[in-house]
Design an enzyme around this catalytic site. Structure first.
Site, PDB file in Angstrom:
ATOM      1  N   HIS A  29     -50.271  -7.384  -2.714  1.00 17.20           N
ATOM      2  CA  HIS A  29     -48.822  -7.339  -2.474  1.00 17.20           C
ATOM      3  C   HIS A  29     -48.088  -8.372  -3.316  1.00 17.20           C
ATOM      4  CE1 HIS A  29     -50.893  -5.662   1.024  1.00 17.20           C
ATOM      5  NE2 HIS A  29     -49.812  -4.934   1.223  1.00 17.20           N
ATOM      6  N   HIS A 262     -43.548  -3.735  -3.086  1.00 12.96           N
ATOM      7  CA  HIS A 262     -44.101  -4.362  -1.868  1.00 12.96           C
ATOM      8  C   HIS A 262     -45.627  -4.489  -1.956  1.00 12.96           C
ATOM      9  CE1 HIS A 262     -45.455  -4.691   2.367  1.00 12.96           C
ATOM     10  NE2 HIS A 262     -46.289  -3.734   2.027  1.00 12.96           N
ATOM     11  N   GLU A 417     -47.384 -10.688  28.118  1.00 11.07           N
ATOM     12  CA  GLU A 417     -48.844 -10.811  27.960  1.00 11.07           C
ATOM     13  C   GLU A 417     -49.256 -10.919  26.491  1.00 11.07           C
ATOM     14  OE1 GLU A 417     -47.379  -8.392  29.734  1.00 11.07           O
ATOM     15  OE2 GLU A 417     -47.954  -8.801  31.805  1.00 11.07           O
ATOM     16  N   HIS A 480     -52.324   0.257  37.755  1.00 10.42           N
ATOM     17  CA  HIS A 480     -52.807  -1.125  37.795  1.00 10.42           C
ATOM     18  C   HIS A 480     -54.331  -1.218  37.842  1.00 10.42           C
ATOM     19  CE1 HIS A 480     -48.639  -1.866  38.566  1.00 10.42           C
ATOM     20  NE2 HIS A 480     -48.796  -3.128  38.905  1.00 10.42           N
TER      21      HIS A 480
END
Ligand SMILES: Cc1ncc(C[n+]2csc(CCOP(=O)(O)OP(=O)(O)O)c2C)c(N)n1
Ligand SMILES: *[C@@H]1O[C@H](CO)[C@@H](O)[C@H](O)[C@H]1NC(C)=O
Ligand SMILES: CC(=O)N[C@H]1CO[C@H](CO)[C@@H](O)[C@@H]1O
Ligand SMILES: [Mg+2]
Length: 679
Positions: A29, A262, A417, A480
């Site tokens: 890159h 890029h 999280e 859950h």
């Protein structure tokens, strides 16, 4: 700060050296290094670091969050005198090279592995947290052992990824003035203009997070403006700073400003015109003028070496004046835990009452927090149910918040999280043997999987305290209840995945996790109470799998983890009444077990009788260890936990009836342990 021709020469050198790596490899890159070279030069010529001692604890950190731009980092490391030769740069992206396709943690001067966008900025937040905690713990009047900054470069991609928002929001709350992020505002990603999907005002978003936001209009060559912004950022003591730096991707290339630069190497004609425009010989590649090496010696390597020496002298005096703290820090810097720390790990007897392993985990924390000042952790808003906080814990908070202070070791991560996990990696990478842990429901560790993968790949020995580990959660229902979660994490290389069955096994999991230097751990803990198993011990459980109950001439081996080990014990009683002899194996961690010698493993998962696994999770991870598996290959169900267990057949009678089928199927056959394999 003023800049002259030599600085412009250095910037051109960094630009060309970076694109030369990419072109020689014909892969990589070039765009971002061309746009960010000026900022890199300004930051690195004021970086407080010692190339000859890349682990020096008081150094400034530099995190390349847009890791695809790593040719830029390798150029800087080489020019600054880190252990990166010109030949290393010429081997960019080749097998076994020191300059891999994305930066890797173990390389000298590379602070963290980056490439998965968004992670690096979160790691930088973790390092900034660790620096604040370190300084608040060890700095004393006249002894500044740490006052370093954390710099990070990031691009549009990092700012689009949600994980960066989680960590940046927390960084604003925590008032991390030691964090300076430089955003490569080039308005280009792989698809083309960012306007196809990204319109928000990033500056306003970061202001809303509580950051100081500055703008450099011309990042392509206005070194003074970049330096002024960094100087201002350093003055911002109670806010992290985002410097939005507008640049042109691929600056100097014929394709400047376009997404085509890029990730595609520059062609020969483009390279030549660029070298010429920058005043270099168009025919020569990999050129670093001696003045540029000299400049980096003068600005970085020499002052860095001196600062490191001064620090060593300061720390020597510190150890005399503050013997206890000094010895503690010296120990941490050596990477060792206190001698005998594990005598603090609780053990239990079969007479002790049944307790949920998440509660047993809390007792571990309570027993060892004082012994291990390197433990720093928290949870993603599940403190009361996850039980991750010891009673006397002080929260890690800005003092002005009134909630705690920076010497605190309990972090309120909020419901973030993924951000939590990526921050833990950064805390661990800071050094000083920080042992970062973070609690959430096991099912939601999957939310953090991108960062868990980097814990394992980089070898950050962080700990995921993963409670509510199964259908045993009950009423919260299938959203859950983990099913595939452990199979996923068990499939990940270099990750301990513990599911302890009782108190002794929980202590064993923490013993291995905390002593581990290069391997992270997931510790899956039950919500429901589990009995203390006759025959468990820390010594046995640290081997990852062991025989809990032996019988001669067994008809079957039942192997389980966590809550299903006691279930298997009860099933064995039902079987015994029918004249079927079952031996019981507890296997709390596959990785630790896999590392045992083959003869030990074969003594556990032995020949001669069929082996059936019992686990209220997908059967998918058991093929290597068991002939037959009793598990749950569907999603769970909402209801009271014992009823949900019953619904899926996980009762002593249910397990026994599966076992009976297995025994009769294998009767008269020559049964060999699945561990016997050719390769
Ligand atoms: C999590 C993740 N998703 C996707 C990619 C693939 N990828 C690498 S670079 C890139 C574009 C990044 O754009 P930007 O940050 O603006 O970098 P620039 O093109 O400006 O160098 C993408 C999508 C990745 N590395 N990580
Ligand atoms: C736990 O381990 C200790 C010592 O290792 C042992 O004495 C004790 O019996 C074990 N507890 C159980 C429940 O087996
Ligand atoms: C003690 C306990 O289990 N508390 C709570 C744990 O967290 C969940 C939240 O999802 C609640 O359902 C429990 O009551
Ligand atoms: Mg971009």
């Amino acid at each position: 700060m003023s800049f002259g021709d030599i600085d412009r020469l250095a910037v051109s050198t960094i630009r060309l050296l970076s694109v030369d790596q990419v072109s020689k490899a014909n892969s990589g890159h070039p765009g971002a290094p061309l746009g960010m070279a000026p900022a890199a030069h300004v930051v690195w010529t004021q970086l407080n670091a010692n190339p000859k001692n890349p682990d020096w604890i008081a150094r400034d950190r530099f995190v390349l969050s847009n890791g695809h731009a790593c040719a830029l980092l390798y150029s800087l490391l080489h020019i600054s005198g880190y252990d990166f030769s010109m030949d290393d740069l010429k081997n960019f992206r080749q097998l076994g090279s020191k300059c891999p396709g994305h930066p890797e943690f173990e390389l000298p001067g590379v602070e963290v592995t980056t490439g998965p966008l968004g992670q690096g900025i979160c790691n930088a937040v973790g390092m900034a947290i660790a620096q604040k905690n370190f300084a608040a713990t060890y700095n004393k009047p006249g002894f500044t052992l740490s006052d370093s900054y954390v710099y990070t470069f990031l691009g549009d991609g990092c700012l689009q990824e949600g994980v960066s928002s989680e960590a940046s929001s927390l960084a604003g709350h925590l008032q991390l003035g030691n964090l300076i992020a430089i955003y490569d505002d080039n308005k280009i990603t792989i698809d083309g203009a960012t306007s196809v999907s990204f319109d928000e005002d990033v500056a306003k978003r970061y202001e809303a997070y509580g950051w100081e936001v500055l703008h450099v209009q011309n990042g392509n060559d206005d070194l003074e403006a970049i330096a002024a912004a960094i100087a201002k950022a350093k003055l911002s003591k109670d806010k992290p700073t985002l410097i939005k730096m507008t640049t042109t991707i691929g600056y100097g290339s014929l394709h400047a400003g376009s997404h085509s630069v890029h990730g595609s190497p520059l062609k020969e004609d483009d390279l030549k015109q660029m070298r010429k425009a920058f005043g270099f010989d168009p025919e020569k590649s990999f050129v670093v003028p001696q003045e540029v090496y000299d400049l980096y010696q003068a600005k970085l390597a020499k002052p860095g070496a001196k600062a490191n020496q001064d620090w060593d002298a300061c720390f020597a005096k510190y150890q005399q004046k503050y013997p206890e703290l000094g010895a503690d820090l010296a120990r941490r810097l050596s990477g060792e835990l206190p001698a005998n720390w594990c005598s603090k790990l609780p053990t239990y007897t079969p007479a002790d009452s049944a307790v949920a392993t998440r509660k047993l985990s809390e007792i571990v924390f309570q027993n060892i927090y004082d012994e291990l000042p390197e433990m720093i952790g928290g949870s993603a808003d599940l403190t009361p149910s996850n039980l991750t906080r010891w009673k006397e814990a002080v929260d890690f908070q800005p003092p002005s918040s009134g909630f705690g202070d920076y010497s605190g070791r309990y972090i309120r991560y909020g419901i973030r999280e993924h951000g939590m996990a990526a921050i833990m990696n950064g805390i661990s990478a800071f050094g000083a043997n920080y042992k970062a842990y973070g609690g959430t429901f096991l099912n939601f560790v999957s939310y953090a999987a991108g960062a868990v993968r980097l814990s394992a790949l980089s070898g950050h020995p962080v700990i995921y305290v993963a409670t509510h580990d199964s259908i045993g959660v009950g009423e919260d229902g299938p959203t859950h209840q983990p099913i595939e979660t452990l199979a996923h994490f068990r499939a990940m290389p270099n990750l301990h995945v513990w599911r302890p069955a009782d108190g002794n096994e929980t202590s064993a999991a923490y013993k291995v996790a905390l002593e581990s230097k290069h391997t992270p751990s997931v510790i899956a803990l039950s919500r429901q109470n589990l009995p203390q198993l006759e025959g468990s011990s820390v010594e046995k459980a640290v081997r990852g799998g062991y025989v809990l109950q032996e019988v001669n001439n067994a008809d079957i081996t039942l192997v389980g983890t966590g809550s299903e080990v006691s279930l298997a014990v009860d099933a064995a009683k039902v079987l015994a009444d029918k004249g079927i002899k079952a031996r019981i194996v507890s296997m709390p961690d596959f990785l630790a077990f896999d590392q045992q010698p083959q003869d030990y493993k074969l003594s556990v998962l032995a020949d001669g009788a069929p082996i059936m696994s019992v686990e209220v999770l997908t059967t998918k991870s058991w093929g290597k260890y068991a002939h037959e598996s009793f598990g749950i290959d569907s999603f769970g169900a909402s209801g009271k936990a014992p009823e949900v267990y019953k619904h899926f057949g996980f009762t002593p009678e249910g397990v026994a009836s599966k076992a009976e089928k297995v025994v009769s199927f294998y009767k008269g056959k020559d049964v060999c342990s699945p561990l016997n394999k050719a390769i």
